[in-house]
Design a protein around this motif. Structure first.
Motif, PDB file in Angstrom:
ATOM      1  N   GLU A 184       8.882  99.065  12.941  1.00 34.26           N
ATOM      2  CA  GLU A 184       8.827 100.366  14.122  1.00 34.26           C
ATOM      3  C   GLU A 184       9.212 100.342  14.628  1.00 34.26           C
ATOM      4  O   GLU A 184       9.531  98.442  15.761  1.00 34.26           O
ATOM      5  N   ILE A 185      11.274 100.976  15.226  1.00 33.88           N
ATOM      6  CA  ILE A 185      11.857 100.917  16.129  1.00 33.88           C
ATOM      7  C   ILE A 185      11.525 101.945  17.025  1.00 33.88           C
ATOM      8  O   ILE A 185      11.973 103.334  16.470  1.00 33.88           O
ATOM      9  N   ARG A 186      11.429 101.726  18.399  1.00 27.11           N
ATOM     10  CA  ARG A 186      11.564 103.377  19.288  1.00 27.11           C
ATOM     11  C   ARG A 186      12.454 102.914  20.681  1.00 27.11           C
ATOM     12  O   ARG A 186      12.610 102.068  20.739  1.00 27.11           O
ATOM     13  N   LEU A 237       8.480  89.797  15.962  1.00 31.71           N
ATOM     14  CA  LEU A 237       7.676  89.972  14.498  1.00 31.71           C
ATOM     15  C   LEU A 237       5.969  88.989  14.902  1.00 31.71           C
ATOM     16  O   LEU A 237       6.026  88.289  15.252  1.00 31.71           O
ATOM     17  N   ARG A 284      16.076  85.390   7.852  1.00 31.06           N
ATOM     18  CA  ARG A 284      16.748  84.161   8.845  1.00 31.06           C
ATOM     19  C   ARG A 284      15.937  83.368   9.601  1.00 31.06           C
ATOM     20  O   ARG A 284      15.617  82.045   9.962  1.00 31.06           O
ATOM     21  N   LEU A 285      14.216  84.066   9.678  1.00 30.30           N
ATOM     22  CA  LEU A 285      13.678  83.312  10.686  1.00 30.30           C
ATOM     23  C   LEU A 285      12.712  83.008   9.509  1.00 30.30           C
ATOM     24  O   LEU A 285      11.545  82.484  10.201  1.00 30.30           O
ATOM     25  N   VAL A 312      18.092  89.199   9.777  1.00 30.54           N
ATOM     26  CA  VAL A 312      17.068  88.668  10.916  1.00 30.54           C
ATOM     27  C   VAL A 312      16.192  87.999  10.006  1.00 30.54           C
ATOM     28  O   VAL A 312      15.652  87.000  10.061  1.00 30.54           O
ATOM     29  N   ASP A 348      18.524  89.232  19.134  1.00 31.31           N
ATOM     30  CA  ASP A 348      19.699  89.760  18.039  1.00 31.31           C
ATOM     31  C   ASP A 348      20.319  90.437  18.608  1.00 31.31           C
ATOM     32  O   ASP A 348      19.909  91.788  18.674  1.00 31.31           O
ATOM     33  N   PHE A 372      12.156  87.114  19.056  1.00 31.60           N
ATOM     34  CA  PHE A 372      13.992  86.932  18.966  1.00 31.60           C
ATOM     35  C   PHE A 372      14.675  88.135  19.322  1.00 31.60           C
ATOM     36  O   PHE A 372      14.329  88.981  19.543  1.00 31.60           O
ATOM     37  N   ILE A 384       5.991  85.858  17.116  1.00 34.16           N
ATOM     38  CA  ILE A 384       7.406  85.230  17.200  1.00 34.16           C
ATOM     39  C   ILE A 384       8.259  86.253  18.039  1.00 34.16           C
ATOM     40  O   ILE A 384       8.851  87.821  17.244  1.00 34.16           O
ATOM     41  N   ILE A 422      11.278  97.331  18.961  1.00 39.68           N
ATOM     42  CA  ILE A 422      11.233  96.837  17.876  1.00 39.68           C
ATOM     43  C   ILE A 422       9.896  95.813  17.209  1.00 39.68           C
ATOM     44  O   ILE A 422      10.064  94.695  18.171  1.00 39.68           O
TER      45      ILE A 422
END
Lengths: 160, 160
Positions: free
Chosen positions: B139-141, A104, B130-131, B127, A117, A115, A113, A140
DNA sequence: GTTTCTGCAAAGGTTTTGCAACAAA
DNA sequence: TTTGTTGCAAAACCTTTGCAGAAAC
């Protein structure tokens, strides 16, 4: 001045050596220096920054060797290339200890940061299977603003 | 030969013009050409590939203008830079129609599959909160192997 | 008319490569 | 010894920039 491989987890050098040997290559002092530099920190770095760290241990280290060793380290999986949404490629030495973490990035202060999950990992696996694939690797990146910064103008959490 | 802006959604040119004007810049023929090239496809492309597409519409298009316009397009949010895990930056013109999609890359054939999953979006938001952050962009790959390829040696799904 | 834009060519930054000397096995 | 490795310098790549002429407003 510290010994090249002084502070780093010996298991890393072992894994690196195993990888190197399996490829029919040689373990050298220079490569040890670069491995020590890469795993002597837990922050993310660019190739140039790694070069600087390596030269603090062995000033004669060349850019060419740096890049050549960097390829070996990413190929071996010890080091991972990550996209922090900046202009340069960054490398992350923390996947050895935390194989499933994500990143993040605070848009307010730039802090990164890490993390993990497990729900996310499970869901991602579901989605991948539903598409007819089996997941090998995921990355991610979340870019976000610090809630505290939004209200107070300071970014404690991010800097913690 | 087709008119520069023939086949693309006129709303895109409108949004681009609004962005341009708001910055005190000018709408030009050259910029329209590059916008048309970028949104005349739904596949991902590199800067060089976009240059090729633009030159098919206006052969005199220069690299410099291409890069300058590419910056405007990403800054406006019409085009998004994505990381496909390859050596070059890619650009994705599909976020206008599908603002929340992610990418799965088939390691067997290289095909890129776009997918959206609302559970994933919700979880990612959780998530992040929560942080102590509020999510701005993600962006997710996922890099994966085709199950069909694993058993049959062919990769129909990925090529569909 | 004034300001911005374009194309060109040159420069900038990052990564790779050819080569001769050197080091590991 | 043999083969792989290193550092250097040059090259390869991708992207940005300075500038003079052209185009938008």
């Amino acid at each position: 001045m510290k010994t090249p491989a002084s502070d780093i987890d010996p298991a890393i050098l072992d894994r690196f050596e195993a990888f190197i040997k399996e490829k029919g290559l040689r373990r050298t002092g220079q490569r040890d220096v670069i491995v020590a530099a890469a795993f002597g920190t837990d922050s993310h770095f660019t190739a140039e920054e790694l070069w600087d760290m390596a030269r603090k241990i062995a000033p004669s280290t060349s850019r060419a060797t740096l890049y050549r060793t960097l390829s070996l380290l990413t190929e071996s999986g010890l080091l991972q290339e990550i996209d922090l949404g900046r202009d340069q490629k960054y490398y992350d030495p923390n996947f050895v200890d935390h194989p499933n973490h994500n990143h993040l990035i605070c848009l307010d202060c730039g802090k990164v940061i890490e993390f993990a999950d497990e729900h996310m990992a499970v869901l991602e696996d579901c989605v991948t299977r539903r598409l007819g694939f089996s997941s090998v690797h995921k990355e991610i990146r979340i870019e976000a603003r610090c809630q505290e910064f939004q209200s107070t103008g300071k970014c404690k959490k991010a800097k913690a």
